[in-house]
Design an enzyme around this catalytic site. Structure first.
Site, mmCIF file in Angstrom:
data_model
loop_
_atom_site.group_PDB
_atom_site.id
_atom_site.type_symbol
_atom_site.label_atom_id
_atom_site.label_comp_id
_atom_site.label_asym_id
_atom_site.label_seq_id
_atom_site.Cartn_x
_atom_site.Cartn_y
_atom_site.Cartn_z
ATOM 1 N N CYS A 50 0.815 -1.219 0.000
ATOM 2 C CA CYS A 50 0.000 0.000 0.000
ATOM 3 C C CYS A 50 0.850 1.270 0.000
ATOM 4 O O CYS A 50 0.328 2.366 -0.217
ATOM 5 C CB CYS A 50 -0.945 -0.007 1.182
ATOM 6 S SG CYS A 50 -1.899 -1.525 1.265
ATOM 7 N N HIS B 54 -3.439 6.996 2.385
ATOM 8 C CA HIS B 54 -3.840 5.677 1.906
ATOM 9 C C HIS B 54 -5.197 5.317 2.507
ATOM 10 O O HIS B 54 -5.400 5.442 3.721
ATOM 11 C CB HIS B 54 -2.778 4.650 2.303
ATOM 12 C CG HIS B 54 -3.220 3.243 2.120
ATOM 13 N ND1 HIS B 54 -3.808 2.788 0.964
ATOM 14 C CD2 HIS B 54 -3.186 2.166 2.964
ATOM 15 C CE1 HIS B 54 -4.105 1.511 1.090
ATOM 16 N NE2 HIS B 54 -3.741 1.115 2.292
ATOM 17 N N ASN C 108 -10.090 -0.559 0.189
ATOM 18 C CA ASN C 108 -8.629 -0.449 0.182
ATOM 19 C C ASN C 108 -8.101 -1.088 -1.106
ATOM 20 O O ASN C 108 -8.186 -2.312 -1.266
ATOM 21 C CB ASN C 108 -8.083 -1.172 1.419
ATOM 22 C CG ASN C 108 -6.563 -1.136 1.508
ATOM 23 O OD1 ASN C 108 -5.886 -0.803 0.541
ATOM 24 N ND2 ASN C 108 -6.035 -1.484 2.656
HETATM 25 O O1 UT7 Z 1 -3.480 -1.264 3.708
HETATM 26 C C1 UT7 Z 1 -3.052 -1.600 4.971
HETATM 27 C C2 UT7 Z 1 -3.681 -2.842 5.384
HETATM 28 N N1 UT7 Z 1 -4.628 -2.977 6.385
HETATM 29 C C3 UT7 Z 1 -5.092 -2.101 7.302
HETATM 30 O O2 UT7 Z 1 -4.814 -0.962 7.355
HETATM 31 C C4 UT7 Z 1 -6.027 -2.679 8.299
HETATM 32 C C5 UT7 Z 1 -5.764 -2.165 9.689
HETATM 33 N N2 UT7 Z 1 -6.703 -2.745 10.632
HETATM 34 C C6 UT7 Z 1 -8.018 -2.442 10.648
HETATM 35 O O3 UT7 Z 1 -8.485 -1.639 9.856
HETATM 36 C C7 UT7 Z 1 -8.891 -3.094 11.703
HETATM 37 O O4 UT7 Z 1 -8.075 -3.760 12.627
HETATM 38 C C8 UT7 Z 1 -9.930 -4.089 11.081
HETATM 39 C C9 UT7 Z 1 -10.969 -3.324 10.280
HETATM 40 C C10 UT7 Z 1 -9.229 -5.106 10.200
HETATM 41 C C11 UT7 Z 1 -10.651 -4.848 12.188
HETATM 42 O O5 UT7 Z 1 -11.274 -3.944 13.081
HETATM 43 P P1 UT7 Z 1 -11.169 -4.152 14.646
HETATM 44 O O6 UT7 Z 1 -11.979 -3.084 15.266
HETATM 45 O O7 UT7 Z 1 -9.720 -4.228 14.993
HETATM 46 O O8 UT7 Z 1 -11.927 -5.535 14.845
HETATM 47 P P2 UT7 Z 1 -11.354 -6.887 15.480
HETATM 48 O O9 UT7 Z 1 -10.378 -7.527 14.570
HETATM 49 O O10 UT7 Z 1 -10.948 -6.635 16.899
HETATM 50 O O11 UT7 Z 1 -12.652 -7.773 15.504
HETATM 51 C C12 UT7 Z 1 -13.765 -7.444 16.357
HETATM 52 C C13 UT7 Z 1 -14.848 -8.462 16.145
HETATM 53 C C14 UT7 Z 1 -14.378 -9.907 16.267
HETATM 54 O O12 UT7 Z 1 -15.396 -10.629 16.894
HETATM 55 P P3 UT7 Z 1 -15.300 -10.985 18.463
HETATM 56 O O13 UT7 Z 1 -14.042 -11.790 18.612
HETATM 57 O O14 UT7 Z 1 -15.231 -9.665 19.170
HETATM 58 O O15 UT7 Z 1 -16.558 -11.747 18.729
HETATM 59 C C15 UT7 Z 1 -14.284 -10.368 14.831
HETATM 60 O O16 UT7 Z 1 -14.474 -11.764 14.694
HETATM 61 O O17 UT7 Z 1 -15.394 -8.330 14.831
HETATM 62 C C16 UT7 Z 1 -15.422 -9.618 14.196
HETATM 63 N N3 UT7 Z 1 -15.281 -9.429 12.751
HETATM 64 C C17 UT7 Z 1 -16.308 -9.238 11.920
HETATM 65 N N4 UT7 Z 1 -17.643 -9.186 12.164
HETATM 66 C C18 UT7 Z 1 -18.415 -8.966 11.097
HETATM 67 C C19 UT7 Z 1 -14.127 -9.383 12.044
HETATM 68 N N5 UT7 Z 1 -14.413 -9.157 10.752
HETATM 69 C C20 UT7 Z 1 -15.763 -9.073 10.653
HETATM 70 C C21 UT7 Z 1 -16.641 -8.849 9.585
HETATM 71 N N6 UT7 Z 1 -17.959 -8.796 9.855
HETATM 72 N N7 UT7 Z 1 -16.217 -8.649 8.320
#
Ligand code: UT7
Length: 321
Positions: free
Chosen positions: A111, A248, A278
């Site tokens: 990215c 980005h 993204n």
């Molecule tokens: O280009 C550079 C690359 N990437 C990035 O910049 C990504 C950087 N990271 C992020 O943007 C965030 O960490 C994410 C958007 C990937 C995730 O957000 P988060 O607030 O950190 O969520 P999390 O990973 O802590 O997940 C929270 C909950 C989990 O459930 P439990 O364990 O709390 O029950 C996940 O299983 O959300 C769940 N979850 C989803 N639920 C519905 C994860 N993905 C999904 C989904 N739909 N697509």
């Protein structure tokens, strides 16, 4: 001489997949994706390829620059989703455009790829080795995704953006700052082909993109503001005098956090993440080209561009439009 952008273009696949569609094929919801990321839809390739998207964006950028393809000396494609292991996407674009005098190669910095390409092009242009450069960020990330892994597949989209740069006495790139931390490569990676030959016949299937989302999130909100502050110091430009900060487009919450840390109003951080998701190396040049097309950029505007991603890699640039 500075590298100055004189033309831009963007290209997206025809197929739009909104969050509601994704919620019909996996356990997710529009509410979760919108609240956690700001993404409402993404474009997914069907007929399109990384090469065809790159070519589409490049042709528009060339047309808006007023240069002919034969005048391009340097052609760089930033991508992690080349359609061919070899040759580079850049060589295929060179052939399609007829950029017969260009040296063409790809850069792989995920990215941050467009920022890295800009860094390279600016150095070549400043040194007088090349005069005109065509930079493209192009991806079909959808082919690297595990479509059963909701924690990654909802985040990405396909597309391409391009910019034509020329040597200019005034304006253009004023300062740059780029970095890498390979010790953290496992936070975001996609394994490629493994060794396979007569003395090592075992073969594993190529992997999918895997990410430690929270680690990447923390890295981004810490590193991006520091990198931007550093590049503003180099440019001797107060943050208040920046017209737009183009970041980005990975997550709306990351962009909001960076704006807060820099103590700058969010309305100077344009976003298209709701529309495009993204698109990795394509995200910055698509945003830039769309803003240019909308007439939002004016001569003398001071822009900060900043990207971050797998590697880990990051970068920022100050330019005068
Ligand atoms: O280009 C550079 C690359 N990437 C990035 O910049 C990504 C950087 N990271 C992020 O943007 C965030 O960490 C994410 C958007 C990937 C995730 O957000 P988060 O607030 O950190 O969520 P999390 O990973 O802590 O997940 C929270 C909950 C989990 O459930 P439990 O364990 O709390 O029950 C996940 O299983 O959300 C769940 N979850 C989803 N639920 C519905 C994860 N993905 C999904 C989904 N739909 N697509």
């Amino acid at each position: 001489m500075n590298a100055k952008i004189i033309g831009t273009g963007w290209e997206l696949p025809a197929y739009e997949a909104d969050n509601h569609y994704l919620s019909t094929i996996m356990d997710t919801s529009d509410e979760w994706i919108t609240e956690r990321t700001g993404i409402r839809k993404r474009y997914l390739a069907r007929e399109e390829t990384t090469t065809s998207l790159a070519a589409g964006a490049a042709k528009k950028a060339l047309a808006s620059s007023g240069l002919r393809a034969e005048q391009i000396d340097l052609l760089i494609v930033a991508t992690i989703t080349s359609d061919t292991e070899t040759p580079s996407t850049a060589c295929r674009i060179q052939a399609e455009l007829g950029a017969v005098h260009a040296v063409a190669f790809d850069v792989n910095a995920a990215c941050a790829g467009f920022l890295y390409a800009l860094h390279v092009a600016d150095a070549f242009i400043k040194s007088g080795i090349y005069k005109n450069a065509l930079l493209i960020g192009a991806e079909t990330l959808s082919k690297l995704l595990d479509w059963t892994d909701r924690s990654t597949c909802v985040l990405f989209g396909d597309g391409a953006g391009a910019a034509v740069l020329t040597a200019a006495e005034q304006g253009g790139v004023i300062a740059q700052s780029v970095g890498s931390d390979g010790s953290r490569w496992e936070a975001l990676s996609c394994m490629g082909r493994v060794v396979h030959n007569p003395v090592c016949p075992e073969q594993a299937a190529p992997g999918f993109l895997q990410m430690n989302g929270q680690e990447v999130f923390k890295f981004a909100i810490k590193t991006v503001p520091l990198c931007i502050e550093e590049v503003l110091r180099k440019a001797e430009l107060p943050a208040e005098e920046v017209t737009y900060f183009l970041l980005h487009q990975a997550n709306k919450r990351i962009i909001q956090s960076v704006a807060k840390r820099l103590k700058q109003p969010e309305d100077r951080f344009p976003m298209n993440i709701d529309q495009c998701a993204n698109t990795s190396a394509a995200s910055l040049p698509i945003l830039l080209a769309q803003m240019n097309e909308q007439g939002r950029l004016h001569p003398g505007d001071r822009l900060v561009l900043s990207g971050f991603g797998a590697g880990l890699t990051w970068g920022a640039c100050v330019m005068e439009w």
